[in-house]
Write a protein that holds these residues in place. Structure first.
Motif, PDB file in Angstrom:
ATOM      1  N   ILE A  95      44.533  82.088  -5.692  1.00  0.00           N
ATOM      2  CA  ILE A  95      45.378  82.919  -6.716  1.00  0.00           C
ATOM      3  C   ILE A  95      46.576  83.946  -5.942  1.00  0.00           C
ATOM      4  O   ILE A  95      47.422  83.374  -6.373  1.00  0.00           O
ATOM      5  N   ARG A  96      46.809  84.344  -5.092  1.00  0.00           N
ATOM      6  CA  ARG A  96      47.358  85.599  -4.944  1.00  0.00           C
ATOM      7  C   ARG A  96      48.286  85.064  -4.306  1.00  0.00           C
ATOM      8  O   ARG A  96      49.730  85.201  -4.223  1.00  0.00           O
ATOM      9  N   ASP A  97      48.234  84.218  -3.180  1.00  0.00           N
ATOM     10  CA  ASP A  97      48.890  83.262  -2.399  1.00  0.00           C
ATOM     11  C   ASP A  97      49.569  82.276  -3.053  1.00  0.00           C
ATOM     12  O   ASP A  97      51.150  82.225  -2.932  1.00  0.00           O
ATOM     13  N   ILE A  98      48.670  82.085  -4.294  1.00  0.00           N
ATOM     14  CA  ILE A  98      49.955  80.645  -5.401  1.00  0.00           C
ATOM     15  C   ILE A  98      51.287  81.540  -5.926  1.00  0.00           C
ATOM     16  O   ILE A  98      52.015  80.895  -5.611  1.00  0.00           O
ATOM     17  N   VAL A  99      50.611  82.570  -6.616  1.00  0.00           N
ATOM     18  CA  VAL A  99      51.862  83.333  -6.940  1.00  0.00           C
ATOM     19  C   VAL A  99      52.654  83.812  -6.401  1.00  0.00           C
ATOM     20  O   VAL A  99      53.876  84.311  -6.541  1.00  0.00           O
ATOM     21  N   LEU A 100      52.534  84.569  -4.888  1.00  0.00           N
ATOM     22  CA  LEU A 100      53.563  85.123  -3.734  1.00  0.00           C
ATOM     23  C   LEU A 100      54.482  83.783  -3.591  1.00  0.00           C
ATOM     24  O   LEU A 100      55.766  83.892  -4.063  1.00  0.00           O
ATOM     25  N   ASN A 101      54.270  82.721  -3.573  1.00  0.00           N
ATOM     26  CA  ASN A 101      54.722  81.060  -3.268  1.00  0.00           C
ATOM     27  C   ASN A 101      55.457  81.467  -4.417  1.00  0.00           C
ATOM     28  O   ASN A 101      56.718  81.113  -4.614  1.00  0.00           O
ATOM     29  N   ARG A 102      54.830  81.331  -5.997  1.00  0.00           N
ATOM     30  CA  ARG A 102      56.303  81.329  -6.039  1.00  0.00           C
ATOM     31  C   ARG A 102      57.220  82.038  -6.959  1.00  0.00           C
ATOM     32  O   ARG A 102      58.314  82.289  -7.404  1.00  0.00           O
ATOM     33  N   LEU A 103      56.970  83.277  -6.344  1.00  0.00           N
ATOM     34  CA  LEU A 103      58.083  84.354  -6.662  1.00  0.00           C
ATOM     35  C   LEU A 103      59.023  83.785  -5.470  1.00  0.00           C
ATOM     36  O   LEU A 103      60.154  84.004  -5.464  1.00  0.00           O
ATOM     37  N   GLN A 104      58.397  83.462  -4.220  1.00  0.00           N
ATOM     38  CA  GLN A 104      59.066  83.171  -3.093  1.00  0.00           C
ATOM     39  C   GLN A 104      60.398  81.982  -3.040  1.00  0.00           C
ATOM     40  O   GLN A 104      61.412  82.009  -3.122  1.00  0.00           O
ATOM     41  N   LYS A 105      59.478  80.795  -4.201  1.00  0.00           N
ATOM     42  CA  LYS A 105      60.342  79.904  -4.541  1.00  0.00           C
ATOM     43  C   LYS A 105      61.720  80.578  -5.935  1.00  0.00           C
ATOM     44  O   LYS A 105      62.854  80.195  -5.654  1.00  0.00           O
ATOM     45  N   GLU A 106      61.416  81.443  -6.464  1.00  0.00           N
ATOM     46  CA  GLU A 106      62.336  81.877  -7.479  1.00  0.00           C
ATOM     47  C   GLU A 106      63.151  82.813  -6.553  1.00  0.00           C
ATOM     48  O   GLU A 106      64.537  82.758  -7.381  1.00  0.00           O
ATOM     49  N   GLU A 107      63.164  83.468  -5.593  1.00  0.00           N
ATOM     50  CA  GLU A 107      63.844  84.123  -4.979  1.00  0.00           C
ATOM     51  C   GLU A 107      64.456  82.812  -4.344  1.00  0.00           C
ATOM     52  O   GLU A 107      65.742  83.942  -4.254  1.00  0.00           O
ATOM     53  N   LYS A 108      64.394  82.042  -3.335  1.00  0.00           N
ATOM     54  CA  LYS A 108      65.059  81.265  -3.013  1.00  0.00           C
ATOM     55  C   LYS A 108      65.923  80.365  -3.852  1.00  0.00           C
ATOM     56  O   LYS A 108      67.250  79.999  -2.830  1.00  0.00           O
ATOM     57  N   GLN A 134      65.955  82.674 -16.589  1.00  0.00           N
ATOM     58  CA  GLN A 134      65.238  81.810 -15.827  1.00  0.00           C
ATOM     59  C   GLN A 134      63.716  82.417 -15.461  1.00  0.00           C
ATOM     60  O   GLN A 134      62.840  82.670 -14.803  1.00  0.00           O
ATOM     61  N   THR A 135      63.546  84.296 -15.941  1.00  0.00           N
ATOM     62  CA  THR A 135      62.512  84.807 -15.788  1.00  0.00           C
ATOM     63  C   THR A 135      61.920  85.215 -16.789  1.00  0.00           C
ATOM     64  O   THR A 135      60.071  84.372 -16.486  1.00  0.00           O
ATOM     65  N   ASN A 136      62.203  83.959 -18.097  1.00  0.00           N
ATOM     66  CA  ASN A 136      61.457  83.562 -18.571  1.00  0.00           C
ATOM     67  C   ASN A 136      60.438  82.239 -18.591  1.00  0.00           C
ATOM     68  O   ASN A 136      59.062  82.278 -18.783  1.00  0.00           O
ATOM     69  N   LYS A 137      61.004  81.587 -17.731  1.00  0.00           N
ATOM     70  CA  LYS A 137      60.282  80.495 -17.001  1.00  0.00           C
ATOM     71  C   LYS A 137      58.827  80.611 -15.615  1.00  0.00           C
ATOM     72  O   LYS A 137      58.951  79.831 -15.306  1.00  0.00           O
ATOM     73  N   LEU A 138      59.890  81.620 -15.194  1.00  0.00           N
ATOM     74  CA  LEU A 138      58.643  82.574 -13.719  1.00  0.00           C
ATOM     75  C   LEU A 138      57.515  82.680 -14.463  1.00  0.00           C
ATOM     76  O   LEU A 138      56.775  82.757 -14.626  1.00  0.00           O
ATOM     77  N   LEU A 139      57.780  83.589 -15.765  1.00  0.00           N
ATOM     78  CA  LEU A 139      56.973  84.083 -16.368  1.00  0.00           C
ATOM     79  C   LEU A 139      55.554  83.422 -17.153  1.00  0.00           C
ATOM     80  O   LEU A 139      54.492  83.322 -16.650  1.00  0.00           O
ATOM     81  N   THR A 140      56.392  81.707 -17.552  1.00  0.00           N
ATOM     82  CA  THR A 140      55.634  81.202 -18.055  1.00  0.00           C
ATOM     83  C   THR A 140      54.621  80.250 -17.222  1.00  0.00           C
ATOM     84  O   THR A 140      53.337  79.386 -16.990  1.00  0.00           O
ATOM     85  N   ASP A 141      55.704  80.309 -16.009  1.00  0.00           N
ATOM     86  CA  ASP A 141      54.763  79.607 -14.848  1.00  0.00           C
ATOM     87  C   ASP A 141      52.908  80.545 -14.560  1.00  0.00           C
ATOM     88  O   ASP A 141      52.609  79.573 -13.794  1.00  0.00           O
ATOM     89  N   LEU A 142      54.117  82.191 -14.527  1.00  0.00           N
ATOM     90  CA  LEU A 142      52.526  83.061 -13.696  1.00  0.00           C
ATOM     91  C   LEU A 142      51.681  82.805 -14.565  1.00  0.00           C
ATOM     92  O   LEU A 142      50.177  82.738 -14.683  1.00  0.00           O
ATOM     93  N   ARG A 143      52.070  82.233 -16.062  1.00  0.00           N
ATOM     94  CA  ARG A 143      50.709  82.455 -16.874  1.00  0.00           C
ATOM     95  C   ARG A 143      49.893  81.379 -17.029  1.00  0.00           C
ATOM     96  O   ARG A 143      48.609  80.954 -17.232  1.00  0.00           O
ATOM     97  N   SER A 144      50.329  79.858 -17.011  1.00  0.00           N
ATOM     98  CA  SER A 144      49.646  78.679 -16.448  1.00  0.00           C
ATOM     99  C   SER A 144      48.759  78.959 -14.748  1.00  0.00           C
ATOM    100  O   SER A 144      47.816  78.411 -15.020  1.00  0.00           O
ATOM    101  N   ILE A 145      49.650  79.788 -13.846  1.00  0.00           N
ATOM    102  CA  ILE A 145      48.850  79.938 -12.879  1.00  0.00           C
ATOM    103  C   ILE A 145      47.480  80.935 -12.831  1.00  0.00           C
ATOM    104  O   ILE A 145      47.023  80.387 -12.279  1.00  0.00           O
TER     105      ILE A 145
END
Length: 275
Positions: A103-116, A78-89
């Motif tokens: 871009i900062r907002d997009i990154v934080l929203n992706r982390l928020q999605k992962e937390e949820k 799951q962590t690797n999948k998140l980092l793959t998405d962050l590399r794309s962003i």
């Protein structure tokens, strides 16, 4: 038969792992029995346990995962999948630069999605988004921090890291009592350092806690790790001369290594072992 990978550092970030001490730890370990029971009282990242098992496959190794590092390993996909998405962003964003604006907002929203979704490895993600050696432990903290584009460019590989190692998660005192009277037992003792940053460890350590740990060194075989910032060695020498108590380091061997904090600050890491 697939060759087992030997890790020279913990596969996921962990403050205080002993990767730089392995050059001294490995030859010292050769002075101990290959069939002993090795009890890693403060397992941390598990690197010492992994190293013992790699050198002595027949040894019994008990890793006290009090910081729940195993949970991070179990969720590495799951962590690797998140980092793959962050590399794309951040694909078109300058490397090692502050992340600002949309871009900062997009990154934080992706982390928020992962937390949820149920799990977010804050420490691992911190190493890809925060300045060196800084960690956030909640989304609230991430939102307050300055983010940087230092996202790891390859996925983490944790396969086989804890293979054939017994994992427990209990108070080190309880674990010590369980094994202290058995034959051929070696204790690996790497508590959080006194007077050193310990924010990524579970709980808060006071001076009394550090002194309590010294009791596990009494008439046992051990590896003990500390630093010159703690002054524990000097304290034990003082206790020996001023009280009826003995010095637990008498007869032990000492290895040292310079640890660099930044370009103008360093301290001495110390490994003491008794056979």
């Amino acid at each position: 038969m697939e060759k087992k990978k030997i890790f020279t550092s913990a596969p996921l970030p962990f403050m205080g792992q002993k990767r730089k001490f392995l050059k001294q730890f490995k030859p010292a370990l050769e002075k101990y029995s290959p069939t002993a029971t090795y009890v890693d009282l403060f397992g941390g990242s598990g690197l010492l346990s992994h190293t013992v098992k790699s050198i002595y496959p027949e040894a019994r190794v008990i890793y006290n995962d009090f910081d729940n590092y195993r949970l991070r390993l179990e969720n590495v996909y799951q962590t690797n999948k998140l980092l793959t998405d962050l590399r794309s962003i951040l694909a078109d964003y300058p490397k090692d630069k502050r992340i600002v604006g949309d871009i900062r907002d997009i990154v934080l929203n992706r982390l928020q999605k992962e937390e949820k979704s149920g799990y977010l490895d804050y420490i691992t993600v911190s190493s890809s988004l925060l300045f060196s050696m800084k960690y956030a432990f909640s989304m609230e903290q991430f939102r307050k921090e300055t983010l940087y584009n230092c996202v790891r460019q390859s996925n983490y590989d944790t396969k086989g890291y804890l293979e054939d190692i017994e994992v427990v998660s209990i108070c080190y005192k309880e674990l010590f009592l369980k094994y202290k009277d058995l034959d051929n037992v070696v204790f690996l003792v790497d508590p959080p350092y006194l007077s050193t940053e310990t924010s990524s460890y579970k709980g808060y350590w006071k001076l009394k806690d550090y002194l309590d740990v010294l009791q596990v060194l009494d008439r046992t075989k051990y590896f003990y790790f500390t630093s010159n910032k703690s002054s524990i060695i000097e304290l034990c020498e003082w206790i020996e001369t001023k009280t009826p108590m003995s010095n637990p380091f008498n007869g032990a061997y000492t290895e040292t290594m310079t640890a660099t904090v930044n370009y103008n600050a360093s301290y001495t890491d110390i490994m003491i072992y008794k056979i």
